[in-house]
Design a protein around this motif. Sequence first.
Motif, mmCIF file in Angstrom:
data_model
loop_
_atom_site.group_PDB
_atom_site.id
_atom_site.type_symbol
_atom_site.label_atom_id
_atom_site.label_comp_id
_atom_site.label_asym_id
_atom_site.label_seq_id
_atom_site.Cartn_x
_atom_site.Cartn_y
_atom_site.Cartn_z
ATOM 1 N N GLU A 1 -15.502 8.168 -2.946
ATOM 2 C CA GLU A 1 -14.745 7.866 -4.159
ATOM 3 C C GLU A 1 -15.385 8.649 -5.291
ATOM 4 O O GLU A 1 -16.593 8.546 -5.517
ATOM 5 N N ASP B 1 -4.479 5.127 3.687
ATOM 6 C CA ASP B 1 -3.775 4.064 2.980
ATOM 7 C C ASP B 1 -4.543 3.696 1.727
ATOM 8 O O ASP B 1 -5.760 3.533 1.777
ATOM 9 N N ILE B 2 -3.827 3.533 0.624
ATOM 10 C CA ILE B 2 -4.407 3.091 -0.648
ATOM 11 C C ILE B 2 -3.620 1.856 -1.078
ATOM 12 O O ILE B 2 -2.387 1.913 -1.247
ATOM 13 N N GLY B 3 -4.336 0.725 -1.271
ATOM 14 C CA GLY B 3 -3.675 -0.508 -1.673
ATOM 15 C C GLY B 3 -3.046 -0.400 -3.053
ATOM 16 O O GLY B 3 -3.480 0.391 -3.891
ATOM 17 N N PHE C 1 0.830 -1.211 0.000
ATOM 18 C CA PHE C 1 0.000 0.000 0.000
ATOM 19 C C PHE C 1 0.861 1.256 0.000
ATOM 20 O O PHE C 1 2.034 1.224 0.356
ATOM 21 N N ASP D 1 -9.680 -0.241 -8.629
ATOM 22 C CA ASP D 1 -10.134 -1.371 -7.824
ATOM 23 C C ASP D 1 -9.368 -1.504 -6.507
ATOM 24 O O ASP D 1 -9.610 -2.436 -5.742
ATOM 25 N N ALA D 2 -8.450 -0.600 -6.235
ATOM 26 C CA ALA D 2 -7.624 -0.683 -5.025
ATOM 27 C C ALA D 2 -8.462 -0.405 -3.777
ATOM 28 O O ALA D 2 -9.403 0.374 -3.809
ATOM 29 N N TRP D 3 -8.084 -1.037 -2.692
ATOM 30 C CA TRP D 3 -8.755 -0.809 -1.412
ATOM 31 C C TRP D 3 -8.190 0.471 -0.777
ATOM 32 O O TRP D 3 -7.133 0.962 -1.164
ATOM 33 N N HIS D 4 -8.919 0.987 0.199
ATOM 34 C CA HIS D 4 -8.422 2.129 0.971
ATOM 35 C C HIS D 4 -8.912 2.016 2.411
ATOM 36 O O HIS D 4 -9.909 1.346 2.685
ATOM 37 N N ARG D 5 -8.184 2.654 3.291
ATOM 38 C CA ARG D 5 -8.593 2.750 4.695
ATOM 39 C C ARG D 5 -8.094 4.084 5.231
ATOM 40 O O ARG D 5 -7.066 4.596 4.789
#
Length: 153
Positions: free
Chosen positions: A55, A149-151, A37, A132-136
């Motif tokens: 998003e 955080d961005i995967g 990430f 399509d990346a995850w984030h938190r």
Amino acid sequence: MAAMLVAVLAVFTFMPIASAQSVPTLSNIRTGRHAGFDRVVLDMSGPTADVRLREVTGVANCGSGFPVPMPDSAEILQVTVIGAAAHDDAGNPTYTGPQNFATPGLTNVRRVALTCDFEAVLGIAVGYGNPDAWHRVFTLTSPNRLVIDIGHY
């Protein structure tokens, strides 16, 4: 009794009052690449209150309404912090870094932009290449930070 009231009021009238910033302020934006990430860190003067995420495919400056360019970004995570600012109560900037910058050393995050600093609303846009990346998003303390955080994938 009246003399006592006047004496008490006189003490309170001349007591120095500590000046405190009314909302947490942004002092720095840092980025870094980690295994799996990319991370964007917002250094804050105090704890952040309400954080909202969306998003989006484009962002605008909250004051002018003009589009904020986010080249090479397939997706943008709009992070809005309610109850925070990038300036102090006197209007002096507390964050003096770039308002919109590329992140060449990162895998997925392409750009970071300050999109809003108005009436205790702080907006940060994080543009990334893989939609399509995850984030938190979470907070850390000692010192206070908002972490995004961005995967990579």
